[in-house]
Scaffold this motif. Structure first.
Motif, PDB file in Angstrom:
ATOM      1  N   LEU A  72       0.818  -1.209   0.000  1.00 47.81           N
ATOM      2  CA  LEU A  72       0.000   0.000   0.000  1.00 47.81           C
ATOM      3  C   LEU A  72       0.856   1.265   0.000  1.00 47.81           C
ATOM      4  O   LEU A  72       0.473   2.284  -0.584  1.00 47.81           O
ATOM      5  CB  LEU A  72      -0.940   0.005   1.209  1.00 47.81           C
ATOM      6  N   ASP A  73       2.004   1.218   0.654  1.00 47.20           N
ATOM      7  CA  ASP A  73       2.893   2.382   0.665  1.00 47.20           C
ATOM      8  C   ASP A  73       3.396   2.734  -0.731  1.00 47.20           C
ATOM      9  O   ASP A  73       3.610   3.906  -1.047  1.00 47.20           O
ATOM     10  CB  ASP A  73       4.081   2.141   1.603  1.00 47.20           C
ATOM     11  N   GLU A  74       3.586   1.729  -1.563  1.00 50.32           N
ATOM     12  CA  GLU A  74       4.100   1.961  -2.913  1.00 50.32           C
ATOM     13  C   GLU A  74       2.988   2.225  -3.928  1.00 50.32           C
ATOM     14  O   GLU A  74       3.256   2.601  -5.064  1.00 50.32           O
ATOM     15  CB  GLU A  74       4.916   0.740  -3.376  1.00 50.32           C
ATOM     16  N   LEU A  75       1.751   2.043  -3.501  1.00 49.11           N
ATOM     17  CA  LEU A  75       0.629   2.135  -4.426  1.00 49.11           C
ATOM     18  C   LEU A  75       0.268   3.589  -4.723  1.00 49.11           C
ATOM     19  O   LEU A  75       0.203   4.424  -3.823  1.00 49.11           O
ATOM     20  CB  LEU A  75      -0.583   1.423  -3.812  1.00 49.11           C
ATOM     21  N   GLN A  76       0.021   3.872  -6.004  1.00 43.69           N
ATOM     22  CA  GLN A  76      -0.446   5.191  -6.416  1.00 43.69           C
ATOM     23  C   GLN A  76      -1.970   5.123  -6.549  1.00 43.69           C
ATOM     24  O   GLN A  76      -2.495   4.726  -7.585  1.00 43.69           O
ATOM     25  CB  GLN A  76       0.176   5.585  -7.754  1.00 43.69           C
ATOM     26  N   GLY A  77      -2.688   5.480  -5.499  1.00 45.56           N
ATOM     27  CA  GLY A  77      -4.138   5.396  -5.585  1.00 45.56           C
ATOM     28  C   GLY A  77      -4.810   5.659  -4.256  1.00 45.56           C
ATOM     29  O   GLY A  77      -4.163   5.760  -3.203  1.00 45.56           O
ATOM     30  N   LEU A  78      -6.131   5.774  -4.288  1.00 48.19           N
ATOM     31  CA  LEU A  78      -6.940   6.029  -3.111  1.00 48.19           C
ATOM     32  C   LEU A  78      -7.251   4.716  -2.411  1.00 48.19           C
ATOM     33  O   LEU A  78      -7.612   3.727  -3.053  1.00 48.19           O
ATOM     34  CB  LEU A  78      -8.243   6.732  -3.495  1.00 48.19           C
ATOM     35  N   VAL A  79      -7.124   4.709  -1.077  1.00 48.29           N
ATOM     36  CA  VAL A  79      -7.289   3.485  -0.301  1.00 48.29           C
ATOM     37  C   VAL A  79      -8.140   3.763   0.932  1.00 48.29           C
ATOM     38  O   VAL A  79      -7.962   4.776   1.613  1.00 48.29           O
ATOM     39  CB  VAL A  79      -5.918   2.924   0.151  1.00 48.29           C
ATOM     40  N   VAL A  80      -9.085   2.850   1.216  1.00 43.61           N
ATOM     41  CA  VAL A  80      -9.816   2.868   2.478  1.00 43.61           C
ATOM     42  C   VAL A  80      -9.652   1.507   3.132  1.00 43.61           C
ATOM     43  O   VAL A  80      -9.558   0.480   2.445  1.00 43.61           O
ATOM     44  CB  VAL A  80     -11.305   3.193   2.280  1.00 43.61           C
ATOM     45  N   VAL A  81      -9.589   1.494   4.449  1.00 37.79           N
ATOM     46  CA  VAL A  81      -9.344   0.263   5.201  1.00 37.79           C
ATOM     47  C   VAL A  81     -10.443   0.097   6.245  1.00 37.79           C
ATOM     48  O   VAL A  81     -10.792   1.045   6.956  1.00 37.79           O
ATOM     49  CB  VAL A  81      -7.968   0.293   5.893  1.00 37.79           C
ATOM     50  N   THR A  82     -10.992  -1.127   6.332  1.00 41.44           N
ATOM     51  CA  THR A  82     -11.957  -1.455   7.379  1.00 41.44           C
ATOM     52  C   THR A  82     -11.507  -2.732   8.075  1.00 41.44           C
ATOM     53  O   THR A  82     -10.603  -3.421   7.618  1.00 41.44           O
ATOM     54  CB  THR A  82     -13.367  -1.672   6.798  1.00 41.44           C
ATOM     55  N   GLY A  83     -12.174  -3.047   9.181  1.00 40.17           N
ATOM     56  CA  GLY A  83     -11.911  -4.297   9.865  1.00 40.17           C
ATOM     57  C   GLY A  83     -10.894  -4.163  10.978  1.00 40.17           C
ATOM     58  O   GLY A  83     -10.428  -3.070  11.315  1.00 40.17           O
TER      59      GLY A  83
END
Length: 631
Positions: free
Chosen positions: A265-276
């Motif tokens: 996720l650190d290297e990812l170019q994009g919007l991220v949401v996390v649940t759980g």
């Protein structure tokens, strides 16, 4: 029909653009000078791809060239002529750099957009400059005006259906603004939905911000680094082309899995949401987001959407009060609405009680819930005190009308809380009055043990109080701080750091009470011990006087239940004892147990024995003159 027209219009524009490109390349082949202008007509689909991926003009022209090699036989012939080889009807980077205007060497590197996102790739052996450029099939379809979810993502990342956004939430709009102003997609903060209703929040976010939603199952991520990198590049392209957000659902991942996911996720170019449930250690900023029902207006709209017009007719205008009172998450609103609609009666009180039950769960773990069936008839108090209590109840009941509908809340948040100090000696009815208010308003009453919340460790008291208030906000429960003078006594003169910090604790609690949207009640046996500056910040101060003989007679007249067997009870004699209402109730109950143990009705003899025990408990002598004639 609109989609078909758009496809036809794009096809027409694409044919025209490929024709322009063929003529331009013919001119370059023939060395015609001056060269014709670069084609001006860009197919709408290619323009959208270029805009979403941030492609330069040169990169767009390479894509068009590669698409033309797949779609246009005339352009294929031109390419073979440029190569001087009838077996090479395809473009190369070398040909693009030599023929297209404004060539850019940086655009053909492996880290640039074209190859990073696998829009096209050099195929075959040998130099990347001379290799055949193969346009990705999905990208070819995009340029041709046909789009669909990338099937190669499906083993790990799957699209989710998103409902139409019916409720606007300010917290989600704020997150969207943070994403828009981020320096890059790689630095956009990761949204962490900590609410138990994370799924509903993510769906709400996608609908509100008009984003497509894709779900990642972390346990399915490949272990191989090369495969992980390829998956990231493919997802980045999909997210940009389809304006999508990645939803990562955690389920207590193993440490190794959490570490691998964090790096990815650190290297990812994009919007991220996390649940759980689970911990991610990210370099990217993480923003915790809790919905808790947004604001009352948003909850009202959500209730309306879930219930529908027909069901709304059964509520008699009470929905605004329900939305104001209970800060329920979206999924709870939907579930309760469906369950209530499934009942035959559709009773507004039943909907209220369902919300009340849902909202209390977490608070039950932090405070003692006081069950109450007490009514106004149980209160024996002076008329002025009863008027004040009824006024207090009216303000709690009508705050939706006054604050929201009449607009007083728009003037600012200060002064909108409802707080009260109940002052009087022990047993004069302070807690009973709180129970009457809770029962009348159909709200839960929680007794807060300040002694249990106050900590000797600096900062812990505030944390404990913050936890109670945060959870209580969801239900708007009535909070009863019993014997508050233990903490709220006159703030001490600062002699050392401990005195200074004690004053900070008092100030913090004052602040939280002033911003609490429910009713907060503090009780004290000694009003004079409460700082006057603190008293001024409370809306109501209610005096509970020690009952006089007339009041004690009234209390004795009502203290025995209808089914309790009584002998000759002389209320006038009982009223001689100088006892408060609480002690009278204790005395009557103890006498009842004495009579029950003798299998007889309650008489004055039992009451005298109980009175002796009650006065002994108070460490006072029983006035013999007052009980000497009790038989």
């Amino acid at each position: 029909m609109s989609a078909r027209r758009d496809f036809a219009a794009n096809q027409q524009a694409l044919d025209a653009a490929l024709g322009d490109l063929s003529r331009y390349l013919h001119a370059r082949r023939d060395g015609v000078t001056p060269l014709p202008k670069t084609w001006q007509r860009t197919p709408p689909a290619l323009e959208r791809v270029a805009q979403r991926l941030g492609l330069s003009r040169f990169e767009q022209e390479i894509l068009l060239l590669a698409a033309g090699a797949e779609l246009d036989t005339t352009l294929q012939q031109v390419l073979t002529q440029l190569h001087g080889d009838a077996q090479k009807p395809w473009p190369t980077f070398a040909l693009a750099l030599a023929t297209l205007p404004e060539p850019d060497w940086a655009a053909i590197t492996p880290v640039a957009r074209l190859r990073r996102w696998q829009l096209l790739q050099p195929a075959g052996s040998g130099s990347a400059l001379q290799a055949r450029l193969v346009l990705d099939e999905a990208v070819l379809h995009w340029v041709a005006g046909v789009s669909y979810p990338e099937p190669r993502l499906e083993p790990w990342i799957t699209p989710q259906s998103v409902p139409n956004a019916q409720v606007a939430d300010a917290a989600l709009d704020t997150l969207g603004a943070r994403w828009q102003t981020a320096a890059s997609l790689g630095s956009a903060p990761v949204a962490r939905f900590e609410d138990a209703d994370g799924e509903a929040l993510v769906l709400q976010l996608a609908g509100q911000l008009d984003l497509r939603l894709y779900r990642l199952q972390p346990d399915l991520l490949p272990n191989n680094h090369a495969e992980l990198d390829a998956l990231a590049r493919l997802w980045e392209r999909e997210a940009l082309l389809r304006n999508a957000v990645l939803w990562v659902e955690l389920d207590h991942p193993e440490p190794g899995q959490a570490t691998r996911l964090s790096h990815w996720l650190d290297e990812l170019q994009g919007l991220v949401v996390v649940t759980g449930e689970g911990t991610l250690t990210l370099r990217r900023t993480q923003i915790p987001i809790e919905w808790h029902g947004a604001d009352a207006g948003s909850r009202h709209l959500h209730w309306q959407a879930e219930l529908g017009a027909e069901a709304m007719g059964h509520l008699n205008g009470r929905l605004g009060h329900i939305a104001e009172q209970f800060q329920l998450p979206a999924s709870a609103i939907g579930r309760i609405a469906r369950e209530w609609q499934g009942t035959s009666a559709r009773d507004p009180d039943a909907l209220w009680q369902a919300c009340r039950s849902e909202a209390r769960h977490d608070l039950d773990q932090l405070a003692e819930r006081v069950q109450s069936s007490a009514t106004w008839d149980d209160l024996i108090l002076p008329h002025a005190t009863l008027v004040t209590l009824r006024t207090l109840a009216a303000q709690v009941r009508q705050r939706t009308t006054v604050y929201r509908e009449w607009g007083f809340a728009q003037r600012g948040g200060r002064g909108l809380s409802i707080s009260a100090l109940f002052a009087g000696t022990s047993g004069t009815g302070k807690t009973l009055a709180a129970e009457v208010l809770a029962n009348t308003l159909q709200l839960d009453l929680y007794r807060i043990d300040l002694a249990g919340l106050v900590s000797k460790y600096i900062g812990e008291t505030e944390k404990n109080l913050a936890r109670v208030f945060a959870v209580a906000e969801r239900s708007g429960a009535i909070l009863l701080f019993d014997e508050a003078d233990a903490l709220f006594g006159k703030r001490s003169e600062v002699r050392d750091s401990h005195d200074r910090y004690a004053n900070l604790e008092v100030s913090y609690l004052l602040q939280r009470i002033e911003t609490y949207r429910g009713l907060a009640i503090l009780t004290t046996n000694l009003k004079q011990s409460i700082d006057t500056a603190f008293q001024r910040r409370l809306r109501f101060i209610v005096q509970f006087p020690f009952p006089d003989t007339e009041a004690r007679s009234a209390i004795w007249s009502r203290v025995f239940p209808l089914h309790a067997p009584l002998q000759q009870i002389d209320v006038s004699k009982l009223a001689r004892l100088s006892l408060s209402g609480g002690h009278i109730r204790n005395l009557a109950l103890n006498a009842a147990f004495l009579a029950a143990d003798e299998h007889t009705a309650i008489g004055m003899r039992h009451l005298r024995v109980a009175a002796e025990a009650e006065f002994a408990k108070l460490e006072k002598p029983l006035p013999v003159a007052d009980v000497g004639d009790w038989a």
